[in-house]
Design a protein around this motif. Structure first.
Motif, PDB file in Angstrom:
ATOM      1  N   LEU A  53       2.174  11.868  14.047  1.00  0.00           N
ATOM      2  CA  LEU A  53       1.290  12.982  14.431  1.00  0.00           C
ATOM      3  C   LEU A  53       0.547  13.224  13.055  1.00  0.00           C
ATOM      4  N   LEU A  54       1.029  13.173  11.955  1.00  0.00           N
ATOM      5  CA  LEU A  54       0.123  13.225  10.767  1.00  0.00           C
ATOM      6  C   LEU A  54      -0.593  12.049  10.551  1.00  0.00           C
ATOM      7  N   SER A  55      -0.248  10.975  10.989  1.00  0.00           N
ATOM      8  CA  SER A  55      -0.923   9.872  10.881  1.00  0.00           C
ATOM      9  C   SER A  55      -2.311   9.950  11.703  1.00  0.00           C
ATOM     10  N   ALA A  56      -1.985  10.385  12.792  1.00  0.00           N
ATOM     11  CA  ALA A  56      -3.393  10.532  13.808  1.00  0.00           C
ATOM     12  C   ALA A  56      -4.218  11.698  13.360  1.00  0.00           C
ATOM     13  N   ILE A  57      -3.652  12.654  12.685  1.00  0.00           N
ATOM     14  CA  ILE A  57      -4.576  13.736  12.225  1.00  0.00           C
ATOM     15  C   ILE A  57      -5.408  13.245  10.972  1.00  0.00           C
ATOM     16  N   ALA A  58      -4.691  12.322  10.229  1.00  0.00           N
ATOM     17  CA  ALA A  58      -5.297  11.826   8.996  1.00  0.00           C
ATOM     18  C   ALA A  58      -6.350  10.911   9.187  1.00  0.00           C
ATOM     19  N   GLN A  59      -6.250  10.149  10.437  1.00  0.00           N
ATOM     20  CA  GLN A  59      -7.240   9.047  10.754  1.00  0.00           C
ATOM     21  C   GLN A  59      -8.542   9.868  10.952  1.00  0.00           C
ATOM     22  N   ARG A  60      -8.371  11.015  11.480  1.00  0.00           N
ATOM     23  CA  ARG A  60      -9.749  11.875  11.941  1.00  0.00           C
ATOM     24  C   ARG A  60     -10.344  12.229  10.426  1.00  0.00           C
ATOM     25  N   GLY A  61      -9.526  12.294   9.292  1.00  0.00           N
ATOM     26  CA  GLY A  61     -10.127  12.487   8.248  1.00  0.00           C
ATOM     27  C   GLY A  61     -10.980  11.536   7.694  1.00  0.00           C
ATOM     28  N   PHE A  62     -10.317  10.144   7.715  1.00  0.00           N
ATOM     29  CA  PHE A  62     -10.946   8.949   7.246  1.00  0.00           C
ATOM     30  C   PHE A  62     -12.312   8.840   8.139  1.00  0.00           C
ATOM     31  N   ARG A 106      -1.392  10.629   1.303  1.00  0.00           N
ATOM     32  CA  ARG A 106      -0.059  10.556   1.035  1.00  0.00           C
ATOM     33  C   ARG A 106       0.638   9.244   1.395  1.00  0.00           C
ATOM     34  N   HIS A 107       1.160   8.886   0.209  1.00  0.00           N
ATOM     35  CA  HIS A 107       1.840   7.497   0.214  1.00  0.00           C
ATOM     36  C   HIS A 107       2.645   7.168   1.421  1.00  0.00           C
ATOM     37  N   ASP A 108       3.541   8.357   1.986  1.00  0.00           N
ATOM     38  CA  ASP A 108       4.531   8.055   2.901  1.00  0.00           C
ATOM     39  C   ASP A 108       3.726   7.844   4.298  1.00  0.00           C
ATOM     40  N   LEU A 109       2.263   8.184   4.457  1.00  0.00           N
ATOM     41  CA  LEU A 109       1.795   7.973   5.572  1.00  0.00           C
ATOM     42  C   LEU A 109       0.807   6.497   5.471  1.00  0.00           C
ATOM     43  N   LEU A 110       0.409   6.220   4.292  1.00  0.00           N
ATOM     44  CA  LEU A 110      -0.367   4.978   4.252  1.00  0.00           C
ATOM     45  C   LEU A 110       0.617   3.870   4.315  1.00  0.00           C
ATOM     46  N   ALA A 116       6.761   1.676  11.334  1.00  0.00           N
ATOM     47  CA  ALA A 116       6.228   1.086  12.286  1.00  0.00           C
ATOM     48  C   ALA A 116       6.234   1.636  13.615  1.00  0.00           C
ATOM     49  N   SER A 117       5.187   1.666  14.529  1.00  0.00           N
ATOM     50  CA  SER A 117       5.190   2.525  15.856  1.00  0.00           C
ATOM     51  C   SER A 117       4.131   2.035  16.627  1.00  0.00           C
ATOM     52  N   GLY A 118       3.999   2.218  17.862  1.00  0.00           N
ATOM     53  CA  GLY A 118       2.791   2.083  18.565  1.00  0.00           C
ATOM     54  C   GLY A 118       1.594   2.438  18.289  1.00  0.00           C
ATOM     55  N   GLU A 119       1.565   3.388  17.286  1.00  0.00           N
ATOM     56  CA  GLU A 119       0.336   4.103  16.958  1.00  0.00           C
ATOM     57  C   GLU A 119      -0.347   3.277  16.022  1.00  0.00           C
ATOM     58  N   ARG A 120      -1.911   3.264  15.909  1.00  0.00           N
ATOM     59  CA  ARG A 120      -2.652   2.692  14.884  1.00  0.00           C
ATOM     60  C   ARG A 120      -2.256   2.983  13.461  1.00  0.00           C
ATOM     61  N   GLN A 121      -2.058   2.233  12.719  1.00  0.00           N
ATOM     62  CA  GLN A 121      -1.463   2.781  11.322  1.00  0.00           C
ATOM     63  C   GLN A 121      -2.564   3.216  10.758  1.00  0.00           C
ATOM     64  N   LEU A 122      -2.266   4.139   9.641  1.00  0.00           N
ATOM     65  CA  LEU A 122      -3.185   4.714   8.919  1.00  0.00           C
ATOM     66  C   LEU A 122      -3.709   3.992   7.855  1.00  0.00           C
ATOM     67  N   ARG A 123      -3.268   3.081   7.424  1.00  0.00           N
ATOM     68  CA  ARG A 123      -3.748   2.196   6.540  1.00  0.00           C
ATOM     69  C   ARG A 123      -4.996   1.215   6.885  1.00  0.00           C
ATOM     70  N   GLU A 124      -4.771   0.997   8.274  1.00  0.00           N
ATOM     71  CA  GLU A 124      -5.963   0.380   8.689  1.00  0.00           C
ATOM     72  C   GLU A 124      -7.345   1.425   8.750  1.00  0.00           C
ATOM     73  N   SER A 126      -7.930   3.368   6.349  1.00  0.00           N
ATOM     74  CA  SER A 126      -8.385   3.621   4.918  1.00  0.00           C
ATOM     75  C   SER A 126      -8.948   2.206   4.243  1.00  0.00           C
ATOM     76  N   VAL A 127      -8.612   1.209   4.609  1.00  0.00           N
ATOM     77  CA  VAL A 127      -8.811  -0.210   4.076  1.00  0.00           C
ATOM     78  C   VAL A 127     -10.143  -0.309   4.111  1.00  0.00           C
ATOM     79  N   PRO A 128     -10.862  -0.250   5.314  1.00  0.00           N
ATOM     80  CA  PRO A 128     -12.393  -0.336   5.663  1.00  0.00           C
ATOM     81  C   PRO A 128     -13.130   0.451   4.581  1.00  0.00           C
ATOM     82  N   LEU A 129     -12.804   1.815   4.409  1.00  0.00           N
ATOM     83  CA  LEU A 129     -13.673   2.381   3.313  1.00  0.00           C
ATOM     84  C   LEU A 129     -13.381   1.823   2.015  1.00  0.00           C
ATOM     85  N   PHE A 130     -12.317   1.409   1.653  1.00  0.00           N
ATOM     86  CA  PHE A 130     -12.389   0.716   0.223  1.00  0.00           C
ATOM     87  C   PHE A 130     -13.030  -0.409   0.318  1.00  0.00           C
ATOM     88  N   GLU A 131     -13.013  -1.266   1.231  1.00  0.00           N
ATOM     89  CA  GLU A 131     -13.638  -2.627   1.278  1.00  0.00           C
ATOM     90  C   GLU A 131     -15.203  -2.348   1.188  1.00  0.00           C
TER      91      GLU A 131
END
Length: 214
Positions: A53-62, A106-110, A116-124, A126-131
């Motif tokens: 859930l936290l990862s999904a919320i953070a994805q909105r931020g990205f 947050r490192h534990d989310l990134l 691993a879960s069925g959810e889209r990972q937060l790192r996915e 963040s990486v495009p922004l860095f690229e």
């Protein structure tokens, strides 16, 4: 959108509102369920773990930050000006949305390999922004074709901006520079504060990209 998708998005909406209003430490499944108007157990049907859930919320931020980057560079021609516009947007977001900014990095989310879960990972998210930042930095480095070097420079620049945002949000840099704190949230406050933040940002860009071309 079907009912399942609609409720899932409603839970994320409630989480985003909670983070922006009260900070990332306040995010709990029960409170999100209450705000979304569903039973306490409802979030578990869509997010198997609190982490998901936290990862999904953070994805909105990205997603929001990425949109701000695109808006910032629209109509900006030179690569150097685009880097500055993106850097300004980054600082503005960090100061305006502090709770979300803290959650997003947050490192534990990134560290998605650990969760691993069925959810889209937060790192996915963040990486495009860095690229994108790497690509802008590479365009600023005329005659330097080493992609790895551009990535290192972009990483150092990002880290410097992140530290600048955090120290400004804490008020530490205002004490050092004598800038006025308070007032406008997108620049850290006050006319003096804006000027001081701009000078610090200019120094950061010059340190990593070199002097502004004459």
């Amino acid at each position: 959108m079907n009912d399942v998708g609609s409720l899932r998005e409603r839970l994320i909406d409630a989480g985003v509102e909670l983070v922006l209003a009260e900070g990332s430490a306040s995010v709990g499944l029960r409170e999100i369920a209450r705000r979304a108007g569903v039973s306490h157990g409802a979030p578990r049907r869509y997010f198997p773990t609190h982490h998901a859930l936290l990862s999904a919320i953070a994805q909105r931020g990205f997603a929001d930050l990425g949109a701000r980057f695109q808006q910032a560079i629209a109509g900006t021609a030179s690569p150097r000006a685009q880097v500055r516009a993106v850097a300004r947007a980054y600082l503005g977001y960090a100061l305006e949305c502090r709770g979300m900014f803290e959650l997003m990095f947050r490192h534990d989310l990134l560290d998605s390999d650990r969760h691993a879960s069925g959810e889209r990972q937060l790192r996915e998210s963040s990486v495009p922004l860095f690229e994108g930042v790497v690509a802008l930095v590479a365009r600023c480095r005329t005659g330097q074709d080493d992609p790895a070097s551009a990535a290192v420079t972009a990483a150092a620049l990002w880290a410097n901006l992140h530290g600048l945002a955090q120290l400004w949000a804490w008020g530490s840099l205002q004490l050092i520079t004598g800038a006025t704190a308070g007032g406008s949230v997108d620049v850290g406050g006050g006319v003096d504060g804006e000027e001081s933040l701009d000078r610090l940002l200019a120094a950061v860009l010059e340190a990593h990209l070199g002097p502004v071309p004459g």
